[in-house]
Motif scaffolding. Structure first.
Motif, PDB file in Angstrom:
ATOM      1  N   GLU A   6      80.055  -6.752  91.358  1.00  0.00           N
ATOM      2  CA  GLU A   6      79.498  -7.198  92.637  1.00  0.00           C
ATOM      3  C   GLU A   6      79.543  -6.082  93.661  1.00  0.00           C
ATOM      4  O   GLU A   6      80.398  -5.187  93.602  1.00  0.00           O
ATOM      5  CB  GLU A   6      80.286  -8.389  93.196  1.00  0.00           C
ATOM      6  N   TRP A  36      76.772 -17.531  92.195  1.00  0.00           N
ATOM      7  CA  TRP A  36      77.794 -17.073  93.133  1.00  0.00           C
ATOM      8  C   TRP A  36      78.716 -18.236  93.478  1.00  0.00           C
ATOM      9  O   TRP A  36      78.248 -19.339  93.784  1.00  0.00           O
ATOM     10  CB  TRP A  36      77.154 -16.544  94.415  1.00  0.00           C
ATOM     11  N   TYR A  37      80.003 -17.950  93.392  1.00  0.00           N
ATOM     12  CA  TYR A  37      81.038 -18.876  93.805  1.00  0.00           C
ATOM     13  C   TYR A  37      81.832 -18.189  94.909  1.00  0.00           C
ATOM     14  O   TYR A  37      81.771 -16.971  95.072  1.00  0.00           O
ATOM     15  CB  TYR A  37      81.964 -19.213  92.634  1.00  0.00           C
ATOM     16  N   ARG A  38      82.597 -18.958  95.647  1.00  0.00           N
ATOM     17  CA  ARG A  38      83.466 -18.373  96.659  1.00  0.00           C
ATOM     18  C   ARG A  38      84.784 -19.115  96.713  1.00  0.00           C
ATOM     19  O   ARG A  38      84.866 -20.302  96.365  1.00  0.00           O
ATOM     20  CB  ARG A  38      82.793 -18.363  98.031  1.00  0.00           C
ATOM     21  N   ARG A  45      87.983 -22.606  94.208  1.00  0.00           N
ATOM     22  CA  ARG A  45      86.730 -21.882  94.063  1.00  0.00           C
ATOM     23  C   ARG A  45      85.590 -22.895  94.026  1.00  0.00           C
ATOM     24  O   ARG A  45      85.671 -23.915  93.339  1.00  0.00           O
ATOM     25  CB  ARG A  45      86.741 -21.043  92.780  1.00  0.00           C
ATOM     26  N   VAL A  48      78.495 -21.694  95.295  1.00  0.00           N
ATOM     27  CA  VAL A  48      77.650 -21.438  96.450  1.00  0.00           C
ATOM     28  C   VAL A  48      76.187 -21.660  96.076  1.00  0.00           C
ATOM     29  O   VAL A  48      75.467 -22.393  96.732  1.00  0.00           O
ATOM     30  CB  VAL A  48      77.849 -20.000  96.971  1.00  0.00           C
ATOM     31  N   ASP A  89      82.196 -19.222 106.325  1.00  0.00           N
ATOM     32  CA  ASP A  89      81.688 -18.575 105.109  1.00  0.00           C
ATOM     33  C   ASP A  89      82.636 -17.485 104.610  1.00  0.00           C
ATOM     34  O   ASP A  89      82.421 -16.915 103.530  1.00  0.00           O
ATOM     35  CB  ASP A  89      80.309 -17.964 105.358  1.00  0.00           C
ATOM     36  N   TYR A  93      83.769 -13.726  97.305  1.00  0.00           N
ATOM     37  CA  TYR A  93      82.594 -14.202  96.582  1.00  0.00           C
ATOM     38  C   TYR A  93      82.598 -13.605  95.174  1.00  0.00           C
ATOM     39  O   TYR A  93      82.720 -12.395  95.003  1.00  0.00           O
ATOM     40  CB  TYR A  93      81.317 -13.820  97.328  1.00  0.00           C
TER      41      TYR A  93
END
Length: 119
Positions: A6, A36-38, A45, A48, A89, A93
């Protein structure tokens, strides 16, 4: 084995934008999902957004209308354009690659990139 790398995280003020990129070292699944996860401190987790190799996408409700996921299959790359960023946010990520038949959250993971949104 697949490596996901990333890039694009950083510090931005609320209302600003960032673009994340994730490159897979190779495409081992002919039909796959990249996403995409965050994960924020103290939280689990969460997904997204994700996108299939055919272009179908899914978004978390909290980012709909602000974030856009896209991919370049020829480059094994997925992008996340994040606009109108909010302090909530803020998170690490993570990029994910999985088979379509895998449950969300399975498959391969990148090392993560920090996104920090200041108020």
């Amino acid at each position: 084995q697949v490596q996901l790398v990333e890039s694009g995280g950083g510090l931005v003020q609320a209302g600003g934008s960032l673009r994340l990129s994730c490159v897979a070292s190779r495409n081992i699944f002919s039909i796959n999902v990249m996403g995409w996860y965050r994960q924020a401190p103290g939280n689990e987790r969460e997904l997204v957004a994700d996108i299939t190799s055919g272009g179908g996408s899914t978004y978390a409700g909290s980012v709909k209308g602000r974030f856009t996921i896209s991919r370049d299959n020829a480059k094994n790359t997925v992008y996340l354009q994040m606009n109108s960023l909010k302090p909530e946010d803020t998170a690490v990520y993570y990029c994910n690659l999985r088979r379509v038949s895998d449950l969300p959250g399975r498959g391969y993971w990148g090392q993560g990139t920090q996104v920090t949104v200041s108020s």
